[in-house]
Scaffold this motif. Structure first.
Motif, PDB file in Angstrom:
ATOM      1  N   UNK A 186      -7.208  -1.177  13.595  1.00 54.61           N
ATOM      2  CA  UNK A 186      -6.568  -0.309  12.608  1.00 54.61           C
ATOM      3  C   UNK A 186      -7.208  -0.479  11.246  1.00 54.61           C
ATOM      4  N   UNK A 187      -7.488  -1.727  10.917  1.00 53.67           N
ATOM      5  CA  UNK A 187      -8.081  -1.989   9.598  1.00 53.67           C
ATOM      6  C   UNK A 187      -9.396  -1.240   9.445  1.00 53.67           C
ATOM      7  N   UNK A 242      -8.769   2.473   9.003  1.00 48.01           N
ATOM      8  CA  UNK A 242      -8.247   2.753   7.665  1.00 48.01           C
ATOM      9  C   UNK A 242      -9.379   2.722   6.651  1.00 48.01           C
ATOM     10  N   UNK A 267      -4.339   7.169   9.510  1.00 51.30           N
ATOM     11  CA  UNK A 267      -5.084   7.161   8.259  1.00 51.30           C
ATOM     12  C   UNK A 267      -6.193   8.214   8.286  1.00 51.30           C
TER      13      UNK A 267
END
Lengths: 571, 214
Positions: A381-382, A385, A421
């Protein structure tokens, strides 16, 4: 506008080029509809079963260029049985019986027979351009007919087709009088080629700009060809193997220096890495590089090559480039707009692969990136994003994690937030493919933020009908939705049936939709074809509770198709 | 034409604040969104591990006992409540999603370059009753290959020289290349040789000496 003669309107419409704009123009009033349709020369048909050749011919008598697409997208991945349909024959027959002066035909995922090619080659005196992408059903005999009969042929472009190779002599069928070739791409042919005929053809084609060779063309021939055609803009090498100490290779090095116009490079279907330095001089000016079939270039040679390509806008590569290699891309290719990273070992152990790190590096170094296809070992996810923040201009974002339900390996969470995102940041996103562990949340985000989304591909994702409903309700511009192995059922399918008439098609396979649900849909929406594919339970008309293996529905003007095979059942 | 859809029966359950995305680390977001939250059936059940989805390995769903139709080569019946392990290389039809043409060209490349399958070529020796096969991928250079051939057929080959071939010996190793021509082994670089060699033949006697004298 009623006071203008038609010619003035027509002249104005000449400046309206895109299909969508012209379609919009034709909806304004009857007059505009008439002027538009009579002056229309290029037509795009996204689903060959949405209308009939007769309708097309009646509406656009001035047709010169036709694009047709046949099978659903998932046919590319063996999800559609072989004889499903998508035949071009009826189209060519109808066109040849009409007064249409067809000049250009572009087909994608269609079944093309030698008979069709023969008929095509004989029916249109001014035929100029044939582009076949992901098609099948024809052989080099059909190509010979095209070569022999299309006297003004400018373009023959064969991309990733399954072609039965009967002999390499189709090339010799281009008559000596044929000097009009601008573009020739036969890279996907598997068999031998008449090399002398190829060289002669190139020698008599002064307008040749694009040439993509197949594996059977050796380096010596490439050398000879480049001598005759230094004006090439687009080159696909065949077999790029030779002794770097040889005379031939030396000659090639000098010849290449004269090819100052090459901007697209591809091929290297076979490659001896020690011969790569010869192409470094062209790398400087390349805007497009496709090494996705060049399994023989890896490691340091690959990186060395990339370092020369500072002006690259499009790069197609194999994942053996690794994250480190992608960092080199990020620091070298500042103009990069499109990146595709294909798996070099789709079923093997993940030793040669890329991860989220490579993608983040790219996003940092290449802010102009707008199209991505990325096969990777894992994603976080990081990372997503960060990518969303660095590259807000995505139009196409297709992520494929090789293990389709893999969560974020760092947090063990689903990738909902990461994709969320992306859709929130990339306001111009038109195409999205999801993978990894995903719940209904990702669909909520898509429905909320992906306002321009036109095509969505879903696999092994979601928890309930709500997921699909979020998308159908939220994405107003959705045209194509394809879903496999996800728990969406009748409620999702039937809540808003009118939506499907605003879309081109919907594919659902291995979901929770039942026969009864499909029947209900078909009954309520007569202008849709709701097709069920049942390969295993051959026409066993089971109960309505039975889950449907594969469903493909699409809007159409012409009702159920007559060429559907036994295993396809139109409700 | 489109009916409006309730995301759930109860709008307060939706918690719009939770859907406001921030570009921060997942740790922060997940607690805001409330990953542990499980409310009534009206709103989305947000659990990390869900029981309902048909996974690629065909774990049965809770609702029905009908067989999973994910077209998986080895469908396993799993406890729906278990955390499923990543499938051990169960090949899912159509995954990863690459075009058949590309997929097929990689299978072919593997056979060509001999990854896994090996790069086997036939070896014949004049006078021998039957042929043998060697895997060219196993050898890194000509001396290795020639030694292996010597051992296989119980003969000796002399030194290779560019000028005289294998003139010192009674035998000369030759190969058929892609064009169908018979070439002397050793003239081209090893990498190039592997690509172009289709079969090997160990020539004997006057024919061999004839080659050496060219």
């Amino acid at each position: 506008m009623n006071y203008f003669p038609d010619e003035v309107l027509e002249h104005v419409f000449d400046f309206v080029a895109s299909h969508r704009d012209r379609n919009a123009v034709s909806l304004v009033c009857r007059l505009w509809h008439r002027v538009e349709r009579l002056s229309r020369q290029r037509v795009f048909v996204g689903n060959c079963y949405a209308l009939s050749p007769q309708i097309l011919i009646a509406r656009f008598p001035g047709l010169k260029s036709l694009t047709l697409k046949g099978k659903p997208h998932f046919a590319d991945f063996n999800l559609v049985p072989h004889d499903w349909g998508g035949y071009v024959q009826p189209w060519i027959e109808a066109l040849s019986n009409s007064r249409i002066g067809l000049e250009e035909l572009r087909l994608k995922r269609m079944v093309v027979s030698d008979e069709s090619l023969e008929l095509l080659s004989r029916s249109f005196a001014n035929f100029k351009s044939l582009v076949l992408v992901s098609c099948e059903g024809f052989t080099t005999v059909g190509l010979a007919a095209i070569a022999a009969n299309c006297r003004f042929l400018r373009e023959l472009d064969l991309q990733e087709n399954e072609i039965d190779d009967h002999s390499g002599h189709w090339l010799s069928c281009f008559p000596d009088s044929c000097t009009s070739l601008i573009s020739l791409n036969f890279a996907c042919l598997k068999g031998e080629i008449n090399l002398a005929a190829l060289e002669r053809l190139v020698a008599r084609s002064p307008n040749l700009r694009s040439l993509r060779l197949n594996r059977a063309v050796p380096l010596e021939t490439l050398q000879n060809i480049l001598m005759r055609a230094p004006q090439l803009v687009d080159l696909g090498t065949g077999s790029y193997v030779h002794d770097p100490d040889s005379e031939t290779y030396n000659k090639l090095k000098h010849t290449i220096l004269k090819c100052k116009s090459i901007r697209n490079l591809s091929g290297f279907l076979e490659v001896a890495p020690r011969c790569l330095p010869a192409i470094y001089p062209i790398c400087l000016n390349l805007t497009s590089l496709n090494l996705s079939y060049a399994a023989g270039i890896h490691g340091s040679e690959l990186v060395k090559l990339i370092r020369h390509c500072a002006k690259l806008q499009r790069l197609w590569i194999l994942d053996c480039i690794g994250d480190k290699g992608l960092e080199v891309v990020a620091s070298t290719c500042k103009e990069l707009q499109e990146l595709r990273v294909f798996p070099s070992d789709p079923f093997g152990v993940g030793h040669a692969a890329v991860t989220e790190n490579g993608l983040v590096a790219i996003s940092v170094g290449c802010p102009k990136l707008h199209s991505l296809l990325y096969f990777c070992q894992q994603m976080t996810n990081a990372a997503l994003i960060a990518v969303a923040k660095n590259c807000p201009n995505f139009i196409r974002f297709r992520l494929c994690i090789l293990d389709p339900t893999k969560p974020d390996p760092v947090t063990m969470q689903p990738l909902d937030n990461g994709f969320g995102a992306i859709v929130q940041s990339c306001k111009r996103l038109r195409r999205l493919s999801l993978s990894g562990l995903l719940t209904d949340w990702v669909f909520l985000y898509i429905g909320m933020y992906a306002e321009q989304l036109e095509m969505l591909s879903v696999a092994f994702a979601g928890d309930s009908d709500k997921g699909m409903l979020y998308v159908l309700n939220g994405c107003k511009k959705l045209r194509k939705l394809e879903i496999r192995d996800s728990p969406f059922g009748n409620k999702a399918l039937l809540t808003d049936v009118g939506k499907y008439e605003t879309m081109r098609s919907l594919w659902m396979s291995s979901c929770e939709v039942t026969l009864g649900g499909c029947k209900t849909l078909a009954k309520e929406m007569p202008r849709l074809n709701v097709e069920i594919i049942n390969e295993h339970d051959q026409m066993e008309i089971g109960s309505d509770e039975q889950r449907v293996e594969k469903m493909y529905l699409y809007r159409t003007l012409v009702g159920p198709r007559k060429d559907a095979p036994e295993f396809v059942w139109t409700l | 034409m489109e009916k409006s859809v309730n995301y759930g029966g109860h709008h307060d359950d939706l918690n719009l604040e939770a859907t406001k995305l921030r570009l921060g680390l997942p740790g922060i977001i997940s607690s805001d969104i409330g990953y542990e939250k499980q409310s009534s059936s009206a709103s989305t059940v947000v659990v990390v591990r869900n029981n309902k989805r048909a996974s690629p390995v065909g774990i049965m769903t809770q609702e029905s006992s009908s067989k999973s139709h994910s077209n998986v080569s080895d469908a396993r019946n799993g406890d729906p409540n278990s955390h499923h392990q990543p499938p051990a290389k169960a090949q899912v039809v159509g995954w990863p999603p690459i075009r058949s043409f590309r997929r097929n060209s990689f299978q072919q490349k593997k056979t060509d370059q001999g990854d896994g399958a090996g790069m086997y070529v036939k070896v014949s020796m004049d006078g021998a009753p039957y042929l043998r096969k060697v895997d060219l991928k196993v050898y890194k250079s000509y001396p290795e290959l020639l030694t292996a051939l010597e051992n296989m057929f119980k003969f000796t080959i002399g030194e290779y020289s560019e000028r005289e071939g294998y003139n010192r010996s009674e035998y000369a190793p030759t190969y058929e290349d892609k064009d169908g021509d018979w070439m002397l082994v050793g003239d081209v670089p090893w990498d190039m040789f592997i690509f172009s060699c289709k079969r090997l033949r160990i020539m004997k006697g006057s024919e061999a000496r004839g080659l050496g004298c060219l």
